[in-house]
Design a protein around this motif. Structure first.
Motif, mmCIF file in Angstrom:
data_model
loop_
_atom_site.group_PDB
_atom_site.id
_atom_site.type_symbol
_atom_site.label_atom_id
_atom_site.label_comp_id
_atom_site.label_asym_id
_atom_site.label_seq_id
_atom_site.Cartn_x
_atom_site.Cartn_y
_atom_site.Cartn_z
ATOM 1 N N ASP A 234 0.819 -1.221 0.000
ATOM 2 C CA ASP A 234 0.000 0.000 0.000
ATOM 3 C C ASP A 234 0.850 1.268 0.000
ATOM 4 O OD1 ASP A 234 -2.188 -1.560 0.038
ATOM 5 O OD2 ASP A 234 -2.709 -1.243 2.138
ATOM 6 N N TYR A 235 1.988 1.235 0.717
ATOM 7 C CA TYR A 235 2.747 2.484 0.800
ATOM 8 C C TYR A 235 3.365 2.868 -0.533
ATOM 9 C CZ TYR A 235 6.465 -0.925 1.873
ATOM 10 O OH TYR A 235 7.314 -1.992 1.862
ATOM 11 N N THR A 237 1.630 2.486 -3.373
ATOM 12 C CA THR A 237 0.494 3.204 -3.958
ATOM 13 C C THR A 237 0.415 4.617 -3.387
ATOM 14 O OG1 THR A 237 -0.614 1.065 -3.932
ATOM 15 C CG2 THR A 237 -1.948 2.978 -4.505
ATOM 16 N N THR A 238 0.608 4.738 -2.064
ATOM 17 C CA THR A 238 0.587 6.070 -1.454
ATOM 18 C C THR A 238 1.634 6.964 -2.097
ATOM 19 O OG1 THR A 238 0.035 5.033 0.657
ATOM 20 C CG2 THR A 238 0.734 7.332 0.717
ATOM 21 N N ARG A 248 11.830 7.694 -7.881
ATOM 22 C CA ARG A 248 11.855 7.808 -6.416
ATOM 23 C C ARG A 248 11.094 6.661 -5.770
ATOM 24 N NH1 ARG A 248 14.120 12.434 -4.292
ATOM 25 N NH2 ARG A 248 13.692 11.929 -2.127
ATOM 26 N N LYS A 252 13.859 4.687 -3.927
ATOM 27 C CA LYS A 252 13.854 5.030 -2.513
ATOM 28 C C LYS A 252 12.878 4.152 -1.741
ATOM 29 C CE LYS A 252 12.813 8.481 0.920
ATOM 30 N NZ LYS A 252 12.254 9.768 1.259
ATOM 31 N N HIS A 253 11.607 4.238 -2.076
ATOM 32 C CA HIS A 253 10.594 3.597 -1.235
ATOM 33 C C HIS A 253 10.615 2.080 -1.333
ATOM 34 C CE1 HIS A 253 8.446 7.125 0.333
ATOM 35 N NE2 HIS A 253 9.010 7.702 -0.709
ATOM 36 N N ALA A 254 10.747 1.559 -2.553
ATOM 37 C CA ALA A 254 10.709 0.097 -2.681
ATOM 38 C C ALA A 254 12.074 -0.505 -2.350
ATOM 39 C CB ALA A 254 10.283 -0.287 -4.095
ATOM 40 N N LYS A 256 14.699 0.232 -0.405
ATOM 41 C CA LYS A 256 15.185 0.034 0.969
ATOM 42 C C LYS A 256 14.445 -1.125 1.639
ATOM 43 C CE LYS A 256 16.433 2.388 5.220
ATOM 44 N NZ LYS A 256 16.167 3.473 6.154
ATOM 45 N N ASN A 257 13.153 -1.239 1.347
ATOM 46 C CA ASN A 257 12.404 -2.354 1.927
ATOM 47 C C ASN A 257 12.847 -3.697 1.361
ATOM 48 O OD1 ASN A 257 10.043 -1.505 3.801
ATOM 49 N ND2 ASN A 257 10.095 0.053 2.209
ATOM 50 N N LEU A 330 18.475 -0.831 8.329
ATOM 51 C CA LEU A 330 17.493 -0.889 7.253
ATOM 52 C C LEU A 330 16.073 -0.884 7.782
ATOM 53 C CD1 LEU A 330 19.076 -3.532 4.867
ATOM 54 C CD2 LEU A 330 18.810 -1.098 4.468
ATOM 55 N N PRO A 332 13.710 0.013 10.901
ATOM 56 C CA PRO A 332 13.604 0.659 12.209
ATOM 57 C C PRO A 332 12.740 -0.123 13.185
ATOM 58 C CG PRO A 332 12.292 1.808 10.576
ATOM 59 C CD PRO A 332 13.087 0.779 9.842
ATOM 60 N N ARG A 333 11.989 -1.117 12.683
ATOM 61 C CA ARG A 333 11.149 -1.890 13.595
ATOM 62 C C ARG A 333 11.979 -2.866 14.414
ATOM 63 N NH1 ARG A 333 7.148 -3.363 8.879
ATOM 64 N NH2 ARG A 333 9.186 -3.268 7.906
ATOM 65 N N ASN B 103 -0.608 0.151 6.649
ATOM 66 C CA ASN B 103 0.316 -0.176 5.563
ATOM 67 C C ASN B 103 0.522 0.960 4.581
ATOM 68 O OD1 ASN B 103 0.073 -2.701 6.734
ATOM 69 N ND2 ASN B 103 -1.568 -3.290 5.341
ATOM 70 N N SER B 104 -0.141 2.090 4.823
ATOM 71 C CA SER B 104 -0.095 3.131 3.809
ATOM 72 C C SER B 104 1.113 4.046 3.948
ATOM 73 C CB SER B 104 -1.363 3.981 3.866
ATOM 74 O OG SER B 104 -2.464 3.158 3.594
ATOM 75 N N ASN B 106 5.311 4.198 4.520
ATOM 76 C CA ASN B 106 6.473 3.333 4.352
ATOM 77 C C ASN B 106 7.130 3.077 5.711
ATOM 78 O OD1 ASN B 106 8.943 2.170 3.639
ATOM 79 N ND2 ASN B 106 8.905 3.205 1.654
#
Lengths: 336, 327
Positions: A234-235, A237-238, A248, A252-254, A256-257, A330, A332-333, B103-104, B106
């Motif tokens: 979802d993030y 899509t956000t 980006r 960046k978003h995809a 690192k995960n 990588l 933070p959780r 989940n929205s 990151n």
């Protein structure tokens, strides 16, 4: 700060692991049938000569005593003397290990530098040409035996095309750069000897590729599948809905995960590369640990076997620690 | 009356599936006026999320494809805009918030990192300026201690806080239209009320229009000015919120209203019999016919009903109201 405390804790926890490794290796190498003293003096030597050698190397003492003597030496930086060539094992390791390390690191760099971009490309262009090319490349990689690949590379690039040298770390006529790290690439850079650097790299590329191909293929697949999983989140899509550019969103978003599973595999691969270099070293006459260890095992050279095993397990422990620390950066959780 | 801010005309969207081509939207039309909160209701799988995502053109293609229709926003057809212009529009003029605040965002970047990025994707701002804009917006969605929220990672915030962050992020560039895709469904009822209040307040203050996707008629009653009811990929009824509840025209809408718990005090919950038809092989004619208590042969099973106006601000697509009527 929390990370520093964690690293210290992990280093301390590594000590019992290494002691355990040393005991196991010591026991196993002594439990193997065969008499190193007999191997040294040869099959036709007299009983007295064998006894004399046994005494000289302390092989007549009980096992626990031998172990304690060995560990006492180890703590003083003395890994004992090779039974086979009578040189200090530390010196042998210092001579041979850097060559293997250089080959291994070069392979890892190749794995990451080619595998990650290829995996990303395959994920972003899923089921299109680039993905199919990457898939074929990976399948060939995981299914080609190393010895065959090595021979084919030599045949093509050394014998037929003559583009690259076929053996060793340097041309026979060259002398190595001033030893700082023992890694020729780095030493050549430090010495600012660019001609030598070029020579070192030309010797490195074939064995490094040969050693890395399997893991390169694995990393490509892992990056592809974790990228595909992340791109469906979802993030992502956000991020797109918020007007971020495609670059980006992907890098960046995809990215690192998707690195989290990739780092696991890369860490495991590095350990396996280190241990798996033997075949490659043999094919390319690479003066590394591989041949040294095989010779040591064949002649039951306990100190050499022990020395190598301890060094290799220390490397594993360090690599694993590195992977765990990278996780924390990588993701933070994860908190320790 | 002015032209509507958003005018969706005959939008058709389909997805490739293993079973075949799913026609998820079939000539769906609706409008959202300036400053209006438009509800979009329907049961799960009726295409309401696909419709709202199509406006931003963020449905995944492939497997999805927009097969026809127009999406006019401020007079321009979004479906014809080049990629670059469409990207600039997203987050700047049209924003979106989603159902799952979990989940929205990151998980590996801080809230501040993600919010500043949106600001700086749309205007040149220094880090400090972007931070100021973020703080102001977090304050507007009534998050306490906005500075510490900026430093937090998403997993350190509660669901309600995350949804407020999402709203702040969506509204930070002061868009004209907010697409809200079931933003309160995953939240508990008290938090849901707060989020609705914030949305209503910001809409009033900023002159924002909202397309509010939900399956909760209670939320519609509380928040929306007008409502579009969707069934199986088609918009079947559009009316102001008062008419929908007082005089629902389409049999499906009547069923929806009757299904709201507590409206009929008989004790037993009403449910529309049957289930939603497959979008791969929808029934011919009216898609609601297999479940419709008023269905008749002939017209209902052969001809898809057109939208007809039954009152000044009330349209419905049902053969009970078509000009020829039913035999």
């Amino acid at each position: 700060m929390r990370i520093l405390a964690y690293i210290i804790k992990r280093v301390l926890a590594a000590i019992p692991v290494l002691i355990g490794v040393s005991i196991l290796t010591f026991l196993i190498s002594h439990a193997i049938p065969g008499d190193p003293a007999r191997i040294i003096v040869g099959p036709k030597a007299s009983k007295e000569a064998v006894e004399a050698i046994r005494k000289e190397h302390g092989l007549d003492r009980p096992l626990p005593v031998q172990y304690v003597r060995y560990m006492t030496g180890l703590l003083q930086g003395d890994l004992g003397q090779s039974i086979r060539n009578h040189r200090p094992v530390t010196k042998d390791l210092a001579d041979f290990f850097p060559a293997t390390l250089e080959l291994t690191l070069a392979s890892l760099v190749l794995c990451l530098a080619v595998g990650i971009p290829l995996g990303i490309l395959a994920a972003v262009r899923r089921n299109r040409l680039a993905d199919h090319v990457a898939r074929v490349f990976s399948v060939i990689g995981v299914s080609t035996p190393v010895f065959w690949l090595g021979l084919m590379l030599l045949l093509l690039f050394y014998r037929n095309l003559g583009w690259l040298p076929g053996s060793g770390r340097l041309d026979i006529t060259s002398s190595p750069p001033a030893a700082v790290t023992g890694l020729y690439v780095i030493d050549a850079v430090l010495a600012r000897d660019w001609a030598l650097l070029k020579e070192v790299l030309s010797h490195l590329i074939l064995p490094a590729f040969c050693l890395s191909y399997v893991y390169l293929a694995v990393i490509t697949r892992i990056v592809r599948s974790s990228m595909i999983a992340v791109l469906g989140q979802d993030y992502i899509t956000t991020a797109r809905a918020n007007g971020l550019s495609a670059a980006r969103v992907v890098f960046k978003h995809a990215f690192k995960n998707s690195l989290i599973p990739t780092v696991t595999i890369a860490g495991l691969s590095l350990g396996e590369l280190l241990g798996g270099a033997i075949l490659t070293e043999t094919i390319f006459a690479w003066p590394g640990m591989g041949k040294y260890v095989v010779d040591s095992i064949n002649s039951l050279d306990f100190p050499a076997i022990m020395g190598f095993t301890l060094l290799a397990s220390t490397a594993y422990v360090v690599i694993n620690l590195g992977v765990d620390v990278l996780y924390a950066f990588l993701n933070p959780r994860i908190r320790y | 009356m002015n032209a509507p801010l958003l005018d969706i005309r005959d939008l058709s969207v389909s997805f490739d599936t293993y079973q075949g081509r799913a026609r998820v939207l079939e000539k769906a039309s609706l409008t959202v006026n300036q400053g209006e909160i438009m509800g979009l209701v329907g049961e799960s799988g009726c295409g309401k999320s696909v419709l709202s995502r199509s406006v931003l053109r963020i449905i995944p293609t492939p497997p999805g494809s927009i097969d026809g229709g127009q999406i006019l926003f401020e007079g321009r057809d979004l479906l014809r805009l080049p990629q670059g212009e469409m990207r600039r529009l997203r987050g700047e003029r049209i924003s979106m918030i989603f159902q799952e605040p979990m989940n929205s965002l990151n998980p590996v970047f801080t809230v501040g990192n993600q919010m500043r990025e949106v600001v700086r994707a749309h205007r040149s701002a220094s880090r400090a300026e972007a931070t100021d804009a973020c703080l102001e917006m977090l304050d507007a969605v009534r998050l306490p201690e906005p500075r510490s929220v900026l430093r937090a990672f998403p997993h350190e915030l509660s669901g309600g806080m995350r949804q407020r962050v999402m709203i702040a992020m969506a509204l930070i560039c002061n868009p004209a239209l907010l697409l809200a895709d079931e933003p309160t469904t995953a939240l508990d009822v008290t938090v849901q009320g707060q989020i609705l209040a914030i949305l209503a307040e910001l809409a009033g203050r900023q002159g924002l229009s909202i397309l509010f996707v939900t399956h909760d008629m209670g939320v519609v009653a509380q928040l929306c000015h007008r409502v579009a009811v969707m069934y199986a990929g088609q918009v079947v009824e559009i009316a102001d919120v008062g008419s929908i509840f007082a005089r629902p025209a389409h049999p499906y809408t009547q069923g929806l209203i009757a299904s709201i718990p507590g409206r009929v005090s008989s004790g037993e919950l009403y449910a529309i019999p049957g289930s939603v038809p497959s979008p791969i092989e929808p029934p011919p004619g009216c898609r609601f016919r297999p479940r419709c208590p008023h269905a008749k042969g002939g017209g209902c099973s052969d001809v898809a009903p057109e939208m007809v106006r039954v009152a000044p601000d009330h349209s419905v697509a049902c053969h009970l109201f078509t000009s020829g009527g039913l035999p």
